[in-house]
Design a protein around this motif. Sequence first.
Motif, PDB file in Angstrom:
ATOM      1  N   ARG A 100      20.495 -32.135 -32.753  1.00  0.00           N
ATOM      2  CA  ARG A 100      21.187 -32.521 -31.427  1.00  0.00           C
ATOM      3  C   ARG A 100      22.529 -31.822 -31.368  1.00  0.00           C
ATOM      4  NH1 ARG A 100      20.941 -38.709 -30.542  1.00  0.00           N
ATOM      5  NH2 ARG A 100      22.284 -38.704 -31.833  1.00  0.00           N
ATOM      6  N   MET A 101      22.758 -31.190 -30.347  1.00  0.00           N
ATOM      7  CA  MET A 101      24.373 -30.611 -30.048  1.00  0.00           C
ATOM      8  C   MET A 101      24.663 -31.800 -28.898  1.00  0.00           C
ATOM      9  SD  MET A 101      26.649 -28.347 -30.834  1.00  0.00           S
ATOM     10  CE  MET A 101      25.965 -26.848 -31.414  1.00  0.00           C
ATOM     11  N   ALA A 102      25.493 -32.507 -29.132  1.00  0.00           N
ATOM     12  CA  ALA A 102      26.268 -33.204 -28.051  1.00  0.00           C
ATOM     13  C   ALA A 102      27.762 -32.569 -27.424  1.00  0.00           C
ATOM     14  CB  ALA A 102      26.952 -34.726 -28.645  1.00  0.00           C
ATOM     15  N   PHE A 103      27.814 -32.760 -26.363  1.00  0.00           N
ATOM     16  CA  PHE A 103      28.970 -32.018 -25.622  1.00  0.00           C
ATOM     17  C   PHE A 103      30.055 -33.303 -24.772  1.00  0.00           C
ATOM     18  CE2 PHE A 103      25.231 -29.111 -25.761  1.00  0.00           C
ATOM     19  CZ  PHE A 103      26.013 -28.035 -25.906  1.00  0.00           C
ATOM     20  N   ASP A 133      31.674 -29.008 -21.249  1.00  0.00           N
ATOM     21  CA  ASP A 133      30.732 -27.990 -21.584  1.00  0.00           C
ATOM     22  C   ASP A 133      31.222 -27.553 -23.312  1.00  0.00           C
ATOM     23  OD1 ASP A 133      33.453 -26.991 -21.187  1.00  0.00           O
ATOM     24  OD2 ASP A 133      32.668 -25.230 -19.919  1.00  0.00           O
ATOM     25  N   LYS A 134      32.065 -28.460 -23.721  1.00  0.00           N
ATOM     26  CA  LYS A 134      32.501 -28.024 -25.106  1.00  0.00           C
ATOM     27  C   LYS A 134      31.747 -28.856 -26.234  1.00  0.00           C
ATOM     28  CE  LYS A 134      36.738 -28.757 -27.886  1.00  0.00           C
ATOM     29  NZ  LYS A 134      38.259 -29.019 -27.853  1.00  0.00           N
ATOM     30  N   PRO A 135      31.125 -28.344 -27.237  1.00  0.00           N
ATOM     31  CA  PRO A 135      30.359 -28.915 -28.039  1.00  0.00           C
ATOM     32  C   PRO A 135      31.238 -29.620 -29.061  1.00  0.00           C
ATOM     33  CG  PRO A 135      30.575 -26.607 -28.790  1.00  0.00           C
ATOM     34  CD  PRO A 135      31.249 -26.812 -27.567  1.00  0.00           C
ATOM     35  N   LEU A 191      25.873 -23.714 -35.112  1.00  0.00           N
ATOM     36  CA  LEU A 191      27.331 -23.879 -35.627  1.00  0.00           C
ATOM     37  C   LEU A 191      28.407 -22.888 -34.844  1.00  0.00           C
ATOM     38  CD1 LEU A 191      26.603 -24.819 -39.398  1.00  0.00           C
ATOM     39  CD2 LEU A 191      27.255 -26.475 -37.460  1.00  0.00           C
ATOM     40  N   SER A 192      27.773 -21.800 -34.327  1.00  0.00           N
ATOM     41  CA  SER A 192      28.658 -20.812 -33.852  1.00  0.00           C
ATOM     42  C   SER A 192      29.304 -21.154 -32.664  1.00  0.00           C
ATOM     43  CB  SER A 192      28.008 -19.533 -33.730  1.00  0.00           C
ATOM     44  OG  SER A 192      26.943 -19.439 -32.798  1.00  0.00           O
TER      45      SER A 192
END
Length: 248
Positions: free
Chosen positions: A208-211, A214-216, A116-117
């Motif tokens: 899952r981290m979606a972008f 390069d920005k989440p 989350l950071s």
Amino acid sequence: MKNLPLPLHYQISNELRKKLIDSQWAVGELFPGDKELMQIFNVSSTTVRRAIDELVREGWLERKPGKGTFIKRQYIETLGKLNGFFDIVRDKGYRPSSQVLQLEEVDIDTFEDSELSLFNSSRLFLIKKVQFVDENPIVLVKSFWPIEIGQKLAKYNLTNQGTYEIIQKELGIKLQEAHQYISAAIAGIEEAEYLELQPGDPILMMKRMAFLGDKPVELSVNYYRADRYRYRVVLKNEAVNIEDGILF
């Protein structure tokens, strides 16, 4: 078939399992009887029963005394595509829906996920919901978004429309890449309650981290019923051309 080194009942169960995965039969449908399978595979009744017993143990089939053998379940599975739950379920011919549990801004310090950071913000928008396939609970979702995106998503009916569908079709945000991790876990009190399980039952945990570039833009932590959902990975040998087939 008899010339292959694997035991006959194992070969038969593998072939039938592939047909079940491909949804050749619907849940609740009567499965072919022993005599029919004996004729199809040209094997003994003992071999057929051993193959069917394996599928019963795995939960694919259910024997009902005096009535026959019936299709008990089918898996929902995902491939290597950046699709939402609703798209995946509809592609399989099922009816997806959601029960929204929480829609609000939250302080990330109240959560333990270190990813989350990456948002570089102390507050995010949380969408928490249970997602269903034909009214059966499959996954508990905790999805974190930048506040400006989350507030827009909250204006839509999330009970019958997926967030990825809204993001891409309604808001015009094209998610480009995602990093996804899958691991085994056990159901806690919360997961057991919403997924209709017992605490301690096995589940799948997907993060899952979606972008966007390069920005989440999303961190999704999902808890799946392991008996209804699985991930399928298609592996290709680099020495084999695409037209030569897929290795699985």
